[in-house]
Design a protein around this motif. Sequence first.
Motif, PDB file in Angstrom:
ATOM      1  N   GLU A  27       0.774  -1.178  -0.077  1.00 45.96           N
ATOM      2  CA  GLU A  27       0.071  -0.022   0.004  1.00 45.96           C
ATOM      3  C   GLU A  27       0.788   1.282   0.135  1.00 45.96           C
ATOM      4  N   ARG A  28       1.956   1.089   0.668  1.00 44.14           N
ATOM      5  CA  ARG A  28       2.988   2.401   0.717  1.00 44.14           C
ATOM      6  C   ARG A  28       3.451   2.585  -0.774  1.00 44.14           C
ATOM      7  N   CYS A  29       3.691   1.463  -1.568  1.00 51.63           N
ATOM      8  CA  CYS A  29       4.264   1.500  -2.666  1.00 51.63           C
ATOM      9  C   CYS A  29       3.235   2.271  -3.700  1.00 51.63           C
ATOM     10  N   LEU A  30       2.000   1.776  -3.615  1.00 53.86           N
ATOM     11  CA  LEU A  30       1.011   2.471  -4.274  1.00 53.86           C
ATOM     12  C   LEU A  30       0.920   3.949  -4.064  1.00 53.86           C
ATOM     13  N   MET A  31       0.978   4.137  -2.805  1.00 57.86           N
ATOM     14  CA  MET A  31       0.941   5.779  -2.504  1.00 57.86           C
ATOM     15  C   MET A  31       2.030   6.554  -3.142  1.00 57.86           C
ATOM     16  N   PHE A  32       3.252   5.880  -3.074  1.00 58.31           N
ATOM     17  CA  PHE A  32       4.419   6.488  -3.487  1.00 58.31           C
ATOM     18  C   PHE A  32       4.379   6.695  -5.000  1.00 58.31           C
ATOM     19  N   ASN A  33       3.371   5.962  -5.661  1.00 56.83           N
ATOM     20  CA  ASN A  33       3.411   6.154  -7.275  1.00 56.83           C
ATOM     21  C   ASN A  33       2.194   6.926  -7.617  1.00 56.83           C
ATOM     22  N   LEU A  34       1.349   7.478  -6.889  1.00 55.21           N
ATOM     23  CA  LEU A  34       0.417   8.374  -7.071  1.00 55.21           C
ATOM     24  C   LEU A  34       0.878   9.826  -7.844  1.00 55.21           C
ATOM     25  N   ASN A  35       0.279  10.465  -8.613  1.00 52.19           N
ATOM     26  CA  ASN A  35       0.624  11.739  -9.237  1.00 52.19           C
ATOM     27  C   ASN A  35       0.256  12.900  -8.174  1.00 52.19           C
ATOM     28  N   ILE A  36       0.349  14.005  -8.136  1.00 53.72           N
ATOM     29  CA  ILE A  36       0.067  15.158  -7.566  1.00 53.72           C
ATOM     30  C   ILE A  36      -1.555  15.305  -7.266  1.00 53.72           C
ATOM     31  N   THR A  37      -2.091  15.170  -8.315  1.00 58.84           N
ATOM     32  CA  THR A  37      -3.476  15.337  -8.486  1.00 58.84           C
ATOM     33  C   THR A  37      -4.265  14.203  -7.393  1.00 58.84           C
ATOM     34  N   GLN A  38      -3.850  12.941  -7.585  1.00 53.85           N
ATOM     35  CA  GLN A  38      -4.445  11.951  -6.878  1.00 53.85           C
ATOM     36  C   GLN A  38      -4.041  12.090  -5.289  1.00 53.85           C
ATOM     37  N   ILE A  39      -2.893  12.633  -4.796  1.00 55.95           N
ATOM     38  CA  ILE A  39      -2.793  13.103  -3.578  1.00 55.95           C
ATOM     39  C   ILE A  39      -3.634  13.915  -3.177  1.00 55.95           C
ATOM     40  N   ARG A  40      -3.860  14.946  -3.914  1.00 56.42           N
ATOM     41  CA  ARG A  40      -4.539  16.102  -3.487  1.00 56.42           C
ATOM     42  C   ARG A  40      -5.939  15.768  -3.304  1.00 56.42           C
ATOM     43  N   CYS A  41      -6.384  14.888  -4.239  1.00 56.75           N
ATOM     44  CA  CYS A  41      -7.766  14.378  -4.185  1.00 56.75           C
ATOM     45  C   CYS A  41      -7.863  13.557  -2.687  1.00 56.75           C
ATOM     46  N   TYR A  42      -6.854  12.831  -2.619  1.00 56.69           N
ATOM     47  CA  TYR A  42      -6.961  12.127  -1.162  1.00 56.69           C
ATOM     48  C   TYR A  42      -7.017  13.111   0.052  1.00 56.69           C
ATOM     49  N   CYS A  52     -10.773   3.889  -7.286  1.00 53.22           N
ATOM     50  CA  CYS A  52     -11.150   4.815  -8.291  1.00 53.22           C
ATOM     51  C   CYS A  52     -10.044   5.048  -9.516  1.00 53.22           C
ATOM     52  N   ILE A  53      -8.964   4.926  -9.124  1.00 49.88           N
ATOM     53  CA  ILE A  53      -7.508   5.028  -9.802  1.00 49.88           C
ATOM     54  C   ILE A  53      -7.761   3.926 -10.815  1.00 49.88           C
ATOM     55  N   GLU A  54      -7.819   2.808 -10.103  1.00 55.93           N
ATOM     56  CA  GLU A  54      -7.825   1.474 -10.852  1.00 55.93           C
ATOM     57  C   GLU A  54      -8.751   1.410 -11.892  1.00 55.93           C
ATOM     58  N   ASN A  55      -9.898   2.036 -11.645  1.00 61.36           N
ATOM     59  CA  ASN A  55     -11.275   1.731 -12.756  1.00 61.36           C
ATOM     60  C   ASN A  55     -11.686   2.933 -13.430  1.00 61.36           C
ATOM     61  N   THR A  56     -10.376   4.002 -13.582  1.00 59.78           N
ATOM     62  CA  THR A  56     -10.691   5.109 -14.567  1.00 59.78           C
ATOM     63  C   THR A  56      -9.331   5.114 -15.497  1.00 59.78           C
ATOM     64  N   GLU A  57      -9.426   5.821 -16.548  1.00 60.53           N
ATOM     65  CA  GLU A  57      -8.208   6.198 -17.407  1.00 60.53           C
ATOM     66  C   GLU A  57      -7.479   7.227 -16.588  1.00 60.53           C
ATOM     67  N   SER A  58      -6.167   7.053 -16.831  1.00 62.88           N
ATOM     68  CA  SER A  58      -5.180   7.828 -15.970  1.00 62.88           C
ATOM     69  C   SER A  58      -5.202   9.208 -16.519  1.00 62.88           C
ATOM     70  N   SER A  59      -5.547   9.372 -17.849  1.00 62.81           N
ATOM     71  CA  SER A  59      -5.662  10.873 -18.209  1.00 62.81           C
ATOM     72  C   SER A  59      -6.495  11.718 -17.473  1.00 62.81           C
ATOM     73  N   ILE A  60      -7.693  11.163 -16.716  1.00 61.92           N
ATOM     74  CA  ILE A  60      -8.486  12.246 -16.039  1.00 61.92           C
ATOM     75  C   ILE A  60      -7.920  12.701 -14.692  1.00 61.92           C
ATOM     76  N   TRP A  61      -6.788  12.074 -14.159  1.00 65.84           N
ATOM     77  CA  TRP A  61      -6.025  12.388 -13.070  1.00 65.84           C
ATOM     78  C   TRP A  61      -5.041  13.483 -13.294  1.00 65.84           C
ATOM     79  N   LYS A  62      -5.667  14.866 -13.573  1.00 64.46           N
ATOM     80  CA  LYS A  62      -4.772  16.118 -13.794  1.00 64.46           C
ATOM     81  C   LYS A  62      -5.492  17.303 -13.041  1.00 64.46           C
ATOM     82  N   GLU A  63      -4.621  18.311 -12.948  1.00 62.33           N
ATOM     83  CA  GLU A  63      -5.029  19.563 -12.023  1.00 62.33           C
ATOM     84  C   GLU A  63      -6.342  20.123 -12.393  1.00 62.33           C
ATOM     85  N   ASN A  64      -6.805  20.352 -13.971  1.00 60.91           N
ATOM     86  CA  ASN A  64      -7.793  20.817 -14.187  1.00 60.91           C
ATOM     87  C   ASN A  64      -9.035  19.859 -13.975  1.00 60.91           C
TER      88      ASN A  64
END
Length: 700
Positions: free
Chosen positions: A240-255, A286-298
Amino acid sequence: MFQEPYYIENLSLMLSEVLDDIGVNERMVMRRRRHLMLRDTMDNIILRLTDKNITCYILGSQSEGTTTIGLHSDVDELFCLNAANIIQDWSEWEHGKLNYLMIQDENTTPGYCFLQLLRNDEPLPVTYIPNERYITDKSGRILLKNTIYNGAIQGATDHGPSNALQGRHGFFDTDTVPAFSCKSWPHSASNWLERQGIGRWPTQDMKRYAASTGCFVVPTGSKVSEYPELEWRISTSLTERCLMFNLNITQIRCYVLLKMILKSFLNPQGTINISSFMCKTVLLHCIENTESSIWKENNLFICLTYCLLELHSCVQNDRCSHFIIRENNLMAGQFTAEKKHELSKNISDFLQNDRQMLLRIDIDDLGYRLQVKLNMVPHGAYYYQSSLAIHDIYMTLNYLNIAYKIRETHHFVLKHLHTKNIRTMKHCIGKLITFNVNGNRLEQAAFKFLAPFIFTTYGSILASFSIGENNQVSPQALVWLSAGLNSDISSSRLKLASVFYSTGDMEKAELILKHTEQQYYSYPVLPICSCWGKPPPAVTAEFERVCGEQSEDCIKHITAFCVRFIQEEINCVPHELQYEMFRSTQDDMIHRDQYEDNWVDCAVIDSLPFLYFLQYKIYSHLQRHQDQQQALSKLTRTIVTDKNLGHRETALNILGQCMEQENRPQQALNCYLLSLQQMARNNAANFHICKLLSGVLAGQ
């Protein structure tokens, strides 16, 4: 909830900017991770130096960098007790080890297991109950209870499966969890390694890492278990720590936003309804079940809405599947029907009024900041800290936590090593040096912080032995004392000065003190004392600025640790300070706290009072009366004005003895009485008062 695309994109960008301002950005996330991993490394180095068969892992939001100052996240520490070998297949059994077989059957809750005791001489089950830690189930298996570690973590309070250690110094509180390690990946999670979501995340590299880390078993049962004292939770924390370390900044902000919403609206006033781990699990699904392209700042607002809708569905269905072990329902037995209805309504209300609700979040002033960003109020309508100030506060908190960890690890070594055995200490130092020679970057960084304190103590013990024999300092002692001089701004230098003072070499001692005083006032220095639970130190804006501008190496230049002499160093200690090693009466011994008071058999004094006291004594020997009185004035002023002293009682005892030497008995008595107000028990002031009054009466 649904707005025109431009509005949503603008709100997303404004939210991203606000979170950036409060420290949720790539730079800060990486620095927080670095500092917590450094702390983790220090723990493990010390555990290995003291031959503890334990491995420490720092997990959770602090180590992930997925928190803010206002969220007040704990540090989660998992202590893996390596004495046991947890196996899933008989082929993993090891001769001579304490072996347990993980049992998962119709009697265990998904995601949990029983631990069956096995023989250590051949791969067979044990057939008798060895002690009260075990119980026989209806199948005749000898199973380990999960209650064996209740209260096992020193100085802690039972807190479910963990022991909550409240932050002694006002920084990070700590949840400490004991565990056993299983080298193999849990069979119940084997499908996860093959599962592939829409977003093609996690990647195959992440899954290969996961399979190599195995898992832990943690002593806690499911809330819906029929055997709550026998179940052990299967933990995949490292994955789980490995997965969190591999999130982008938008995913971290969402959390981070999910946790703010959770704390503000779903878990108000400290109640725990939905856990942050459930929010993390929802995010990962949610990250697993969506396209990676949606996880951006805008798109941040859309991503947040999607996660909240998923959380709402989980609450309505009473099911939040563990991200890795799908059969494990994190919400099983968590909510009553009334609580489920309330939570469902609260989430629904938020989704219907999302903009207004976001503006009501006061954690880190997020709502106020967002109003300013959206031009709803003019700049200056609300006061909140600038992003630069928040960055400096972050760095200050991180550096101070590292500083306290350095000091506490040094004390841990002194407590657990037989310091009278020079060979034992030398062996410890040899092992420590290997971390610098053969270690990774974190181990080498930890060595730079830890080694000087241990070198200084070793050198001071050697010096004490040689002073006791011939009133000289051996060359070997000087080598080690010199190697430890850069521990911090003052404490190791003051020990060296005290060594020279004890041998009568006043010129060398005076030179060291002069240089140390100059260095002390070249930086915004903060006294550091980890001996007992004092309030957090008052930090100046200048100190925060230096922390924000400089790397972690600045800790050595902006901290002044208290000077601690163990009894094996007694010949290096001025006789006025030696009284502190024998401060406790028999009655005091009875009232000692075994954790808080483990320093009271040492002579411990803050750096600056010790510096001025040594100057006072040295100038007396050198017959420099004016300088001596100036040092006495500085000592007095420091005791009165420095609010951050950790051992004001000791400083007052030292000042009282100076007053006696000045033939000012009334002022000396006042010092001792003030010292007792600071610390009523385990205080050498009691002895000094008796001695002073005895002398006064004898002179009448």
